[in-house]
Design a protein around this motif. Structure first.
Motif, PDB file in Angstrom:
ATOM      1  N   ASN A  51       0.823  -1.202   0.000  1.00 48.12           N
ATOM      2  CA  ASN A  51       0.000   0.000   0.000  1.00 48.12           C
ATOM      3  C   ASN A  51       0.860   1.256   0.000  1.00 48.12           C
ATOM      4  OD1 ASN A  51      -2.763   0.693  -0.043  1.00 48.12           O
ATOM      5  ND2 ASN A  51      -2.633   1.413   2.066  1.00 48.12           N
ATOM      6  N   GLY A  52       1.986   1.202   0.710  1.00 53.38           N
ATOM      7  CA  GLY A  52       2.838   2.386   0.813  1.00 53.38           C
ATOM      8  C   GLY A  52       3.618   2.690  -0.443  1.00 53.38           C
ATOM      9  N   THR A  53       4.006   1.650  -1.190  1.00 50.36           N
ATOM     10  CA  THR A  53       4.902   1.851  -2.332  1.00 50.36           C
ATOM     11  C   THR A  53       4.173   1.879  -3.671  1.00 50.36           C
ATOM     12  OG1 THR A  53       6.678   0.736  -1.112  1.00 50.36           O
ATOM     13  CG2 THR A  53       6.959   0.967  -3.488  1.00 50.36           C
ATOM     14  N   ALA A  54       3.203   0.982  -3.867  1.00 46.36           N
ATOM     15  CA  ALA A  54       2.602   0.830  -5.198  1.00 46.36           C
ATOM     16  C   ALA A  54       1.798   2.054  -5.627  1.00 46.36           C
ATOM     17  CB  ALA A  54       1.720  -0.417  -5.224  1.00 46.36           C
ATOM     18  N   GLY A  55       0.961   2.565  -4.720  1.00 45.66           N
ATOM     19  CA  GLY A  55       0.118   3.703  -5.081  1.00 45.66           C
ATOM     20  C   GLY A  55       0.900   4.907  -5.577  1.00 45.66           C
ATOM     21  N   PRO A  56       1.903   5.380  -4.822  1.00 46.47           N
ATOM     22  CA  PRO A  56       2.694   6.530  -5.286  1.00 46.47           C
ATOM     23  C   PRO A  56       3.391   6.282  -6.621  1.00 46.47           C
ATOM     24  CG  PRO A  56       3.045   6.181  -2.948  1.00 46.47           C
ATOM     25  CD  PRO A  56       2.248   5.005  -3.439  1.00 46.47           C
ATOM     26  N   LEU A  57       3.883   5.063  -6.834  1.00 49.62           N
ATOM     27  CA  LEU A  57       4.576   4.791  -8.093  1.00 49.62           C
ATOM     28  C   LEU A  57       3.617   4.791  -9.284  1.00 49.62           C
ATOM     29  CD1 LEU A  57       7.157   2.067  -7.042  1.00 49.62           C
ATOM     30  CD2 LEU A  57       7.669   4.281  -8.056  1.00 49.62           C
ATOM     31  N   VAL A  58       2.450   4.180  -9.119  1.00 45.15           N
ATOM     32  CA  VAL A  58       1.473   4.185 -10.212  1.00 45.15           C
ATOM     33  C   VAL A  58       1.047   5.617 -10.529  1.00 45.15           C
ATOM     34  CG1 VAL A  58      -0.833   3.446 -10.933  1.00 45.15           C
ATOM     35  CG2 VAL A  58       0.674   1.836  -9.746  1.00 45.15           C
ATOM     36  N   SER A  59       0.867   6.435  -9.484  1.00 44.89           N
ATOM     37  CA  SER A  59       0.471   7.825  -9.722  1.00 44.89           C
ATOM     38  C   SER A  59       1.549   8.623 -10.452  1.00 44.89           C
ATOM     39  CB  SER A  59       0.137   8.511  -8.388  1.00 44.89           C
ATOM     40  OG  SER A  59       1.304   8.695  -7.606  1.00 44.89           O
ATOM     41  N   GLN A  60       2.795   8.153 -10.377  1.00 35.56           N
ATOM     42  CA  GLN A  60       3.891   8.809 -11.098  1.00 35.56           C
ATOM     43  C   GLN A  60       4.041   8.270 -12.525  1.00 35.56           C
ATOM     44  OE1 GLN A  60       7.464   8.364  -8.745  1.00 35.56           O
ATOM     45  NE2 GLN A  60       6.517   9.251  -6.911  1.00 35.56           N
ATOM     46  N   GLY A  61       3.153   7.360 -12.935  1.00 32.38           N
ATOM     47  CA  GLY A  61       3.202   6.852 -14.296  1.00 32.38           C
ATOM     48  C   GLY A  61       3.737   5.445 -14.440  1.00 32.38           C
ATOM     49  N   ALA A  62       4.138   4.820 -13.328  1.00 33.56           N
ATOM     50  CA  ALA A  62       4.663   3.442 -13.382  1.00 33.56           C
ATOM     51  C   ALA A  62       3.481   2.484 -13.388  1.00 33.56           C
ATOM     52  CB  ALA A  62       5.576   3.190 -12.190  1.00 33.56           C
ATOM     53  N   SER A  63       2.841   2.355 -14.527  1.00 30.26           N
ATOM     54  CA  SER A  63       1.522   1.713 -14.600  1.00 30.26           C
ATOM     55  C   SER A  63       1.560   0.211 -14.846  1.00 30.26           C
ATOM     56  CB  SER A  63       0.694   2.379 -15.706  1.00 30.26           C
ATOM     57  OG  SER A  63       1.395   2.334 -16.944  1.00 30.26           O
ATOM     58  N   SER A  64       2.656  -0.340 -15.354  1.00 33.57           N
ATOM     59  CA  SER A  64       2.715  -1.779 -15.626  1.00 33.57           C
ATOM     60  C   SER A  64       3.797  -2.433 -14.764  1.00 33.57           C
ATOM     61  CB  SER A  64       2.979  -2.041 -17.108  1.00 33.57           C
ATOM     62  OG  SER A  64       4.169  -1.423 -17.537  1.00 33.57           O
ATOM     63  N   TRP A  65       3.452  -3.580 -14.153  1.00 34.73           N
ATOM     64  CA  TRP A  65       4.323  -4.207 -13.161  1.00 34.73           C
ATOM     65  C   TRP A  65       4.572  -5.671 -13.507  1.00 34.73           C
ATOM     66  CZ3 TRP A  65       5.244  -2.348  -7.764  1.00 34.73           C
ATOM     67  CH2 TRP A  65       4.974  -0.979  -7.643  1.00 34.73           C
ATOM     68  N   TYR A  66       5.798  -6.112 -13.223  1.00 36.29           N
ATOM     69  CA  TYR A  66       6.179  -7.513 -13.362  1.00 36.29           C
ATOM     70  C   TYR A  66       6.895  -7.914 -12.073  1.00 36.29           C
ATOM     71  CZ  TYR A  66       7.758 -11.818 -15.666  1.00 36.29           C
ATOM     72  OH  TYR A  66       7.967 -13.138 -16.013  1.00 36.29           O
ATOM     73  N   PHE A  67       6.532  -9.068 -11.520  1.00 34.14           N
ATOM     74  CA  PHE A  67       7.069  -9.482 -10.224  1.00 34.14           C
ATOM     75  C   PHE A  67       8.133 -10.567 -10.358  1.00 34.14           C
ATOM     76  CE2 PHE A  67       3.001  -7.661  -9.079  1.00 34.14           C
ATOM     77  CZ  PHE A  67       3.293  -6.959  -7.915  1.00 34.14           C
ATOM     78  N   VAL A  68       9.188 -10.415  -9.583  1.00 36.14           N
ATOM     79  CA  VAL A  68      10.158 -11.473  -9.325  1.00 36.14           C
ATOM     80  C   VAL A  68       9.915 -11.884  -7.876  1.00 36.14           C
ATOM     81  CG1 VAL A  68      12.592 -12.086  -9.161  1.00 36.14           C
ATOM     82  CG2 VAL A  68      11.809 -10.557 -10.993  1.00 36.14           C
TER      83      VAL A  68
ATOM     84  N   VAL B 216      -1.647  -2.183  -6.878  1.00 31.58           N
ATOM     85  CA  VAL B 216      -1.423  -1.655  -8.233  1.00 31.58           C
ATOM     86  C   VAL B 216      -2.754  -1.500  -8.962  1.00 31.58           C
ATOM     87  CG1 VAL B 216      -0.463  -2.225 -10.503  1.00 31.58           C
ATOM     88  CG2 VAL B 216       0.943  -2.506  -8.446  1.00 31.58           C
ATOM     89  N   ASN B 217      -3.600  -2.517  -8.873  1.00 41.73           N
ATOM     90  CA  ASN B 217      -4.901  -2.464  -9.550  1.00 41.73           C
ATOM     91  C   ASN B 217      -5.787  -1.363  -8.972  1.00 41.73           C
ATOM     92  OD1 ASN B 217      -4.240  -4.611 -11.252  1.00 41.73           O
ATOM     93  ND2 ASN B 217      -5.028  -6.153  -9.835  1.00 41.73           N
ATOM     94  N   ARG B 218      -5.781  -1.211  -7.646  1.00 42.82           N
ATOM     95  CA  ARG B 218      -6.589  -0.164  -7.022  1.00 42.82           C
ATOM     96  C   ARG B 218      -6.167   1.219  -7.498  1.00 42.82           C
ATOM     97  NH1 ARG B 218      -5.938  -3.226  -2.214  1.00 42.82           N
ATOM     98  NH2 ARG B 218      -4.316  -1.789  -1.488  1.00 42.82           N
ATOM     99  N   ALA B 219      -4.866   1.368  -7.737  1.00 32.87           N
ATOM    100  CA  ALA B 219      -4.342   2.675  -8.165  1.00 32.87           C
ATOM    101  C   ALA B 219      -4.497   2.913  -9.664  1.00 32.87           C
ATOM    102  CB  ALA B 219      -2.870   2.786  -7.768  1.00 32.87           C
ATOM    103  N   GLY B 220      -5.005   1.910 -10.386  1.00 27.82           N
ATOM    104  CA  GLY B 220      -5.213   2.082 -11.821  1.00 27.82           C
ATOM    105  C   GLY B 220      -4.122   1.498 -12.693  1.00 27.82           C
ATOM    106  N   GLY B 221      -3.185   0.762 -12.101  1.00 25.90           N
ATOM    107  CA  GLY B 221      -2.126   0.121 -12.864  1.00 25.90           C
ATOM    108  C   GLY B 221      -2.503  -1.301 -13.262  1.00 25.90           C
ATOM    109  N   LYS B 222      -1.523  -2.042 -13.803  1.00 26.21           N
ATOM    110  CA  LYS B 222      -1.777  -3.388 -14.298  1.00 26.21           C
ATOM    111  C   LYS B 222      -0.566  -4.269 -14.038  1.00 26.21           C
ATOM    112  CE  LYS B 222      -3.078  -5.861 -18.537  1.00 26.21           C
ATOM    113  NZ  LYS B 222      -3.358  -5.717 -19.995  1.00 26.21           N
ATOM    114  N   VAL B 223      -0.824  -5.488 -13.596  1.00 25.80           N
ATOM    115  CA  VAL B 223       0.223  -6.500 -13.440  1.00 25.80           C
ATOM    116  C   VAL B 223       0.248  -7.333 -14.714  1.00 25.80           C
ATOM    117  CG1 VAL B 223       1.011  -8.493 -12.124  1.00 25.80           C
ATOM    118  CG2 VAL B 223      -0.056  -6.567 -10.939  1.00 25.80           C
ATOM    119  N   ILE B 224       1.410  -7.394 -15.367  1.00 25.81           N
ATOM    120  CA  ILE B 224       1.461  -8.115 -16.652  1.00 25.81           C
ATOM    121  C   ILE B 224       2.166  -9.466 -16.556  1.00 25.81           C
ATOM    122  CG2 ILE B 224       1.333  -5.966 -17.947  1.00 25.81           C
ATOM    123  CD1 ILE B 224       4.291  -6.187 -18.527  1.00 25.81           C
ATOM    124  N   GLY B 225       2.689  -9.806 -15.362  1.00 25.82           N
ATOM    125  CA  GLY B 225       3.300 -11.123 -15.239  1.00 25.82           C
ATOM    126  C   GLY B 225       4.150 -11.268 -14.001  1.00 25.82           C
ATOM    127  N   SER B 226       4.669 -12.485 -13.803  1.00 24.85           N
ATOM    128  CA  SER B 226       5.553 -12.740 -12.661  1.00 24.85           C
ATOM    129  C   SER B 226       6.370 -13.986 -12.934  1.00 24.85           C
ATOM    130  CB  SER B 226       4.751 -12.918 -11.366  1.00 24.85           C
ATOM    131  OG  SER B 226       3.980 -14.104 -11.411  1.00 24.85           O
TER     132      SER B 226
END
Length: 405
Positions: free
Chosen positions: A154-171, A189-199
């Motif tokens: 909650n602390g990290t994902a929201g601010p990053l998505v709001s800065q334009g980091a909209s697509s995420w991939y997890f290791v 990420v989804n709540r903030a409007g971003g998208k997870v594209i894989g892991s």
């Protein structure tokens, strides 16, 4: 003669009362078991430093409570649930340990939480992160003190998505903590409007992340998120630096990272990275005072996990003193009623699901030119109020919420 008998009766009553009060401490000692990773990837961030923090808390309390000695024992769970369970079972059944503390590695912590609930002892979880520990797997005998995967996400994902980091991939580390961190961060990420594209998932303690990082790089995601425990995060981040991932435009995010990791990675590689933490040694005068004492004892600045061990044990001992017993349920009840106010947290509170709610901090890794010393690694970006940092109690599905006992 009557006066003498009356006096003798009063003396006997006083002695009986004193004996009853003393009997409230089981086995005439309050025994704290620090179960940690003493030899593997998380040892620098927890391990011997967590034992040091526990002993500092006991010494600062005065070494006794209700006239009884406080003892600290410790063991290495080797990040294996079966080993951790066997140690704790022996502690509870044979050594009369009253409270288990620290316990990095969520799969081990989940096993310990079951054991302490079954045997009516207390679990002070400082270092395991899965939010399930105060959710579906919660316990009336456990307190989740320092952080969890929900608060990190909650602390990290929201601010990053709001800065334009909209697509995420997890290791992601392939065990309970990694799964929970990927899940909670993906939801944020989804709540903030971003998208997870894989892991891609990997074993805990892996030495070579090249295959996983190359898959993440090939995804084209704007963010490569390391859903890893400390140690693995440092290894993966250093190798990502060798591949030049950030220089090529993708943002690397260490979802769980501390000062020991950052010092190992180096500011040249980690600079600019955002992270969420419950504690940073240089936040204010109180944190600096504790950190300097810890540094003299341990040779390193304290991590959030080690600071959480000290805070949880110090507040536990205060509750034992106030309650007049070391009985687990009674002590937990007192801890729920008592605000947490120390160098670690201000106006913290223990909820019915066992979650200790407190402020979290969004921080950014400094550039090398900004750093004034070996441990001067982070700068504050935002303070996240506890009620926003942690999952709402009604959303956690803790089966004990709303039920007596």
């Amino acid at each position: 003669m009557r006066r003498a008998l009356w006096g003798a009766g009063l003396a006997l009553a006083a002695a009986l009362c004193a004996g009853a009060a003393q009997a409230q401490i089981s086995d005439d000692v309050v025994k704290i078991g620090v179960l940690s990773d003493m030899s593997a990837a998380q040892a620098d961030s927890t391990g011997p430093g967590s034992v040091t923090a526990a002993r500092m808390a006991v010494e600062d309390f005065g070494g006794t409570v209700l006239g009884k000695r406080i003892e600290v024992v410790s063991a290495d769970h080797q990040n294996k649930p079966d080993i951790g369970s066997n140690i704790v079972r022996q502690w509870l059944e044979l050594q009369q340990v009253d409270v288990v503390a620290d316990v990095p590695t969520s799969s081990v912590a989940l096993a310990v939480q079951n054991l302490t609930r079954e045997r009516d002892r207390l679990f002070l979880n400082s270092s395991a992160g899965s939010s399930d520990l105060s959710g579906p797997a919660c316990s009336p005998n456990a307190i989740h003190w320092t952080y969890d995967t929900y608060s990190l996400a909650n602390g990290t994902a929201g601010p990053l998505v709001s800065q334009g980091a909209s697509s995420w991939y997890f290791v992601t580390a392939d065990y309970a903590f990694g799964h929970a961190l990927e899940r909670d961060t993906g939801q944020a990420v989804n709540r903030a409007g971003g998208k997870v594209i894989g892991s891609v998932r990997h074993p805990m303690g892996m030495a070579d992340f090249s295959s996983a990082l190359l898959q993440a790089q090939a995804s084209g995601a704007k963010v490569i998120a390391l859903a890893d425990p400390v140690g693995d995060t440092a290894t993966a981040a250093k190798q990502a630096g060798e591949f030049g991932i950030q220089q090529q435009g993708q943002k690397l995010v260490g979802l769980l990272i501390d000062v020991v990791d950052l010092r190992a990675i180096g500011l040249e590689t980690a600079q600019g990275m955002l992270l969420t933490t419950s504690f940073y040694w240089d936040r204010d005068n109180e944190t600096r005072a504790f950190a300097q004492r810890f540094l003299k004892r341990h040779g390193r600045m304290p991590t959030q996990f080690q600071a959480g061990v000290y805070s949880s044990i110090a507040n536990y001992l205060k509750a034992v003193q106030a309650t007049g017993t070391d009985a687990a349920r009674a002590v937990v009840a007192t801890m729920r009623e008592t605000p947490v106010n120390d160098f670690f947290a201000k106006n913290g509170r223990v909820r019915e699901d066992g979650r200790m709610v407190h402020e979290m901090y969004l921080m950014q890794v400094k550039a090398p030119a900004e750093s004034k010393g070996e441990w001067d690694l982070l700068k504050p970006i935002a303070t996240i109020p506890g009620d926003r940092a942690f999952r709402p109690i009604e959303a956690g599905n803790c089966p004990y919420v709303g039920k007596a006992g």
